[in-house]
Design a protein around this motif. Structure first.
Motif, PDB file in Angstrom:
ATOM      1  N   HIS A 182      12.812   5.207   4.472  1.00 38.89           N
ATOM      2  CA  HIS A 182      12.863   3.836   4.985  1.00 38.89           C
ATOM      3  C   HIS A 182      14.124   3.087   4.548  1.00 38.89           C
ATOM      4  O   HIS A 182      14.646   2.248   5.298  1.00 38.89           O
ATOM      5  N   GLU A 183      14.651   3.387   3.366  1.00 36.84           N
ATOM      6  CA  GLU A 183      15.856   2.694   2.922  1.00 36.84           C
ATOM      7  C   GLU A 183      17.061   3.098   3.772  1.00 36.84           C
ATOM      8  O   GLU A 183      17.860   2.247   4.180  1.00 36.84           O
ATOM      9  N   ARG A 184      17.192   4.393   4.054  1.00 39.01           N
ATOM     10  CA  ARG A 184      18.308   4.855   4.887  1.00 39.01           C
ATOM     11  C   ARG A 184      18.181   4.349   6.321  1.00 39.01           C
ATOM     12  O   ARG A 184      19.184   4.181   7.027  1.00 39.01           O
ATOM     13  N   LEU A 185      16.948   4.108   6.752  1.00 37.59           N
ATOM     14  CA  LEU A 185      16.713   3.557   8.085  1.00 37.59           C
ATOM     15  C   LEU A 185      16.845   2.042   8.116  1.00 37.59           C
ATOM     16  O   LEU A 185      16.765   1.430   9.177  1.00 37.59           O
ATOM     17  N   ASN A 186      16.998   1.463   6.933  1.00 33.21           N
ATOM     18  CA  ASN A 186      17.071   0.002   6.800  1.00 33.21           C
ATOM     19  C   ASN A 186      15.793  -0.666   7.301  1.00 33.21           C
ATOM     20  O   ASN A 186      15.817  -1.708   7.948  1.00 33.21           O
ATOM     21  N   HIS A 187      14.657  -0.029   6.980  1.00 35.05           N
ATOM     22  CA  HIS A 187      13.348  -0.565   7.337  1.00 35.05           C
ATOM     23  C   HIS A 187      12.627  -1.047   6.086  1.00 35.05           C
ATOM     24  O   HIS A 187      12.882  -0.549   4.976  1.00 35.05           O
ATOM     25  N   ALA A 188      11.706  -1.965   6.288  1.00 34.30           N
ATOM     26  CA  ALA A 188      10.909  -2.475   5.162  1.00 34.30           C
ATOM     27  C   ALA A 188       9.905  -1.411   4.721  1.00 34.30           C
ATOM     28  O   ALA A 188       9.406  -0.645   5.549  1.00 34.30           O
ATOM     29  N   PRO A 189       9.584  -1.344   3.439  1.00 32.57           N
ATOM     30  CA  PRO A 189       8.592  -0.380   2.959  1.00 32.57           C
ATOM     31  C   PRO A 189       7.181  -0.813   3.335  1.00 32.57           C
ATOM     32  O   PRO A 189       6.958  -1.953   3.767  1.00 32.57           O
ATOM     33  N   PHE A 190       6.229   0.100   3.180  1.00 37.18           N
ATOM     34  CA  PHE A 190       4.829  -0.260   3.353  1.00 37.18           C
ATOM     35  C   PHE A 190       4.452  -1.316   2.307  1.00 37.18           C
ATOM     36  O   PHE A 190       4.937  -1.277   1.179  1.00 37.18           O
ATOM     37  N   THR A 191       3.592  -2.215   2.695  1.00 30.22           N
ATOM     38  CA  THR A 191       3.091  -3.182   1.723  1.00 30.22           C
ATOM     39  C   THR A 191       2.154  -2.459   0.750  1.00 30.22           C
ATOM     40  O   THR A 191       1.539  -1.443   1.126  1.00 30.22           O
ATOM     41  N   PRO A 192       2.026  -2.951  -0.475  1.00 32.01           N
ATOM     42  CA  PRO A 192       1.086  -2.326  -1.427  1.00 32.01           C
ATOM     43  C   PRO A 192      -0.334  -2.265  -0.873  1.00 32.01           C
ATOM     44  O   PRO A 192      -1.053  -1.290  -1.110  1.00 32.01           O
ATOM     45  N   GLU A 193      -0.729  -3.295  -0.115  1.00 33.18           N
ATOM     46  CA  GLU A 193      -2.082  -3.323   0.442  1.00 33.18           C
ATOM     47  C   GLU A 193      -2.284  -2.199   1.464  1.00 33.18           C
ATOM     48  O   GLU A 193      -3.298  -1.489   1.424  1.00 33.18           O
ATOM     49  N   MET A 194      -1.323  -2.031   2.352  1.00 39.28           N
ATOM     50  CA  MET A 194      -1.440  -0.983   3.362  1.00 39.28           C
ATOM     51  C   MET A 194      -1.359   0.402   2.734  1.00 39.28           C
ATOM     52  O   MET A 194      -2.057   1.339   3.144  1.00 39.28           O
ATOM     53  N   ARG A 195      -0.519   0.535   1.724  1.00 44.36           N
ATOM     54  CA  ARG A 195      -0.421   1.807   1.015  1.00 44.36           C
ATOM     55  C   ARG A 195      -1.768   2.176   0.387  1.00 44.36           C
ATOM     56  O   ARG A 195      -2.237   3.311   0.494  1.00 44.36           O
ATOM     57  N   GLU A 196      -2.398   1.205  -0.235  1.00 47.58           N
ATOM     58  CA  GLU A 196      -3.674   1.453  -0.899  1.00 47.58           C
ATOM     59  C   GLU A 196      -4.750   1.833   0.115  1.00 47.58           C
ATOM     60  O   GLU A 196      -5.562   2.738  -0.120  1.00 47.58           O
ATOM     61  N   ILE A 197      -4.759   1.156   1.255  1.00 49.35           N
ATOM     62  CA  ILE A 197      -5.733   1.467   2.302  1.00 49.35           C
ATOM     63  C   ILE A 197      -5.563   2.902   2.801  1.00 49.35           C
ATOM     64  O   ILE A 197      -6.528   3.663   2.934  1.00 49.35           O
ATOM     65  N   ASN A 198      -4.315   3.288   3.058  1.00 51.79           N
ATOM     66  CA  ASN A 198      -4.047   4.646   3.541  1.00 51.79           C
ATOM     67  C   ASN A 198      -4.470   5.704   2.530  1.00 51.79           C
ATOM     68  O   ASN A 198      -5.068   6.722   2.890  1.00 51.79           O
ATOM     69  N   LEU A 199      -4.168   5.474   1.282  1.00 52.89           N
ATOM     70  CA  LEU A 199      -4.503   6.445   0.240  1.00 52.89           C
ATOM     71  C   LEU A 199      -6.011   6.528   0.009  1.00 52.89           C
ATOM     72  O   LEU A 199      -6.552   7.616  -0.227  1.00 52.89           O
ATOM     73  N   GLN A 200      -6.688   5.395   0.086  1.00 50.78           N
ATOM     74  CA  GLN A 200      -8.147   5.407  -0.074  1.00 50.78           C
ATOM     75  C   GLN A 200      -8.813   6.176   1.061  1.00 50.78           C
ATOM     76  O   GLN A 200      -9.722   6.982   0.827  1.00 50.78           O
ATOM     77  N   ARG A 201      -8.365   5.911   2.279  1.00 48.16           N
ATOM     78  CA  ARG A 201      -8.953   6.598   3.426  1.00 48.16           C
ATOM     79  C   ARG A 201      -8.673   8.096   3.374  1.00 48.16           C
ATOM     80  O   ARG A 201      -9.527   8.919   3.732  1.00 48.16           O
ATOM     81  N   GLU A 202      -7.476   8.455   2.941  1.00 47.56           N
ATOM     82  CA  GLU A 202      -7.149   9.866   2.806  1.00 47.56           C
ATOM     83  C   GLU A 202      -8.059  10.523   1.766  1.00 47.56           C
ATOM     84  O   GLU A 202      -8.602  11.614   2.009  1.00 47.56           O
ATOM     85  N   ALA A 203      -8.243   9.866   0.632  1.00 49.02           N
ATOM     86  CA  ALA A 203      -9.080  10.426  -0.431  1.00 49.02           C
ATOM     87  C   ALA A 203     -10.519  10.615   0.046  1.00 49.02           C
ATOM     88  O   ALA A 203     -11.150  11.646  -0.230  1.00 49.02           O
ATOM     89  N   GLN A 204     -11.036   9.646   0.780  1.00 46.29           N
ATOM     90  CA  GLN A 204     -12.398   9.744   1.300  1.00 46.29           C
ATOM     91  C   GLN A 204     -12.517  10.875   2.312  1.00 46.29           C
ATOM     92  O   GLN A 204     -13.521  11.607   2.324  1.00 46.29           O
ATOM     93  N   ALA A 205     -11.500  11.035   3.156  1.00 49.56           N
ATOM     94  CA  ALA A 205     -11.518  12.118   4.143  1.00 49.56           C
ATOM     95  C   ALA A 205     -11.464  13.479   3.467  1.00 49.56           C
ATOM     96  O   ALA A 205     -12.172  14.419   3.858  1.00 49.56           O
ATOM     97  N   LEU A 206     -10.650  13.595   2.418  1.00 41.94           N
ATOM     98  CA  LEU A 206     -10.499  14.870   1.728  1.00 41.94           C
ATOM     99  C   LEU A 206     -11.746  15.265   0.950  1.00 41.94           C
ATOM    100  O   LEU A 206     -11.932  16.446   0.635  1.00 41.94           O
ATOM    101  N   GLU A 207     -12.597  14.300   0.652  1.00 39.65           N
ATOM    102  CA  GLU A 207     -13.867  14.636   0.012  1.00 39.65           C
ATOM    103  C   GLU A 207     -14.707  15.517   0.923  1.00 39.65           C
ATOM    104  O   GLU A 207     -15.498  16.340   0.463  1.00 39.65           O
ATOM    105  N   ILE A 208     -14.532  15.345   2.219  1.00 42.82           N
ATOM    106  CA  ILE A 208     -15.277  16.144   3.202  1.00 42.82           C
ATOM    107  C   ILE A 208     -14.444  17.326   3.699  1.00 42.82           C
ATOM    108  O   ILE A 208     -14.948  18.450   3.818  1.00 42.82           O
TER     109      ILE A 208
END
Length: 345
Positions: A182-208
């Motif tokens: 994202h830095e080389r693309l000159n784009h804004a990073p993911f917000t901490p809130e969105m990052r946390e949501i993505n990681l939580q959903r991934e963890a829940q999916a991987l449980e199954i």
């Protein structure tokens, strides 16, 4: 657009400076290049609107000729897509309450895939209408994958559930890829809130799905179907594996052919759909053509047939049986009209 330029003119204009240019600094050369480029760019920008209007008229005229030439095939193709849409829309309306109560993930996954199949079919339709048969064939590659995945899910309810869960793993992986660049693309990073949501959903999916799911490839969601058919757990599931499991592996030559049209070509005549079979010498096709629409239309209709019939499978009835026959016979009519048109070409 006529660029109004003969290659080598600039070099000839600077011929008198040839001796100086041998020792010129890169900064000075850049300055000279920019000073010459600026008026040329302005000329092209100023004429862009005029060129676009002329190009629009040319494309409109071509599409009329192309449409008249392929009228029967194009009209049947359009009607087939529309019927597939209307049929599944009614089927969904009739069964969505029962599916919701039963938490039928198979139904949800298949409706989702069918919607994508309709979109891709319309994109393919737009490409053949505009005269880009090779682009349409390249787009069919997605139609084929949708058909294969739909049939796999139709055969395995658990695979449908895992398919839906796999979205969260892909989202998290996409976020990690974005983080890297994202830095080389000159784009804004993911917000901490969105990052946390993505990681939580991934963890829940991987449980199954299993903690090692990300290492096993994009089609590991179909493991229940693979296990049911005796495929050992250690074997990686590929699209070809799924093709074999659902009986669509005989389309592999067409799929490989379509894949070629998505990659940098090593073949001389890579645009071999849009060029006439009577050509004795290789051509580099760079625009529209009225040749070669048989394969992309025929293949897309067949793939949409497979996806639609798979979509109707969770709640079978006499209605679905009848419409399976209608769709199958309709697909045959589309194919025959394309073959007849191709012979005339």
């Amino acid at each position: 657009m006529n660029i109004g330029y003969k290659f080598g003119d600039i070099q000839n204009q600077l011929h008198e400076l040839a001796e100086e240019l041998e020792d010129i600094s890169s900064e000075k050369l850049m300055e000279i290049s920019k000073s010459l480029a600026a008026p040329m760019l302005k000329n092209y920008l100023d004429s862009a609107s005029e060129h676009y209007q002329a190009a629009l008229q040319d494309r409109h005229d071509f599409e009329l000729r192309n449409g008249n030439k392929w009228q029967k095939a194009f009209s049947l193709f359009d009607s087939y897509i529309q019927l597939s849409f209307e049929l599944v829309a009614e089927y969904r309306k009739h069964n969505e309450v029962a599916a919701e109560k039963a938490e039928n993930h198979q139904f949800i996954a298949l409706i989702q895939l069918h919607a994508k199949a309709l979109l891709v079919a319309r994109e393919t339709q737009a490409l053949v209408t505009a005269g880009f048969a090779d682009g349409a064939m390249a787009r069919w590659r997605t139609s084929h994958e949708l058909a294969v995945c739909s049939r796999a899910i139709a055969l395995s309810e658990e695979s449908g559930f895992r398919f839906l869960l796999s979205e969260h793993v892909k989202n998290a992986n996409g976020m990690r890829c974005y983080d890297e660049y994202h830095e080389r693309l000159n784009h804004a990073p993911f917000t901490p809130e969105m990052r946390e949501i993505n990681l939580q959903r991934e963890a829940q999916a991987l449980e199954i799905l299993g903690k090692d799911y990300p290492k096993k490839g994009d089609y590991e969601w179909a493991r229940p179907l693979a296990t049911l058919n005796g495929i050992p757990k250690k074997k990686r599931i590929s699209l070809k594996t799924l093709e074999e499991l659902v009986g669509l592996d005989h389309y592999r030559p067409y799929f490989s052919w379509a894949c070629e049209k998505n990659h940098a070509p090593s073949k001389v005549n890579y645009a071999n759909l849009g060029t006439s079979c009577d050509e004795s010498s290789p051509l580099f096709l760079v625009g529209a053509s009225s040749f070669g629409h048989l394969e992309p239309i025929d293949c897309t209709v067949l793939s949409l047939l497979f996806t639609t019939t798979a979509c109707l499978s969770p709640y079978p009835s006499v209605d679905t049986i009848v419409f399976n026959h209608v769709l199958s016979d309709f697909a045959q009519q589309v194919s025959e009209s394309c073959v007849a048109m191709e012979k005339e070409c």
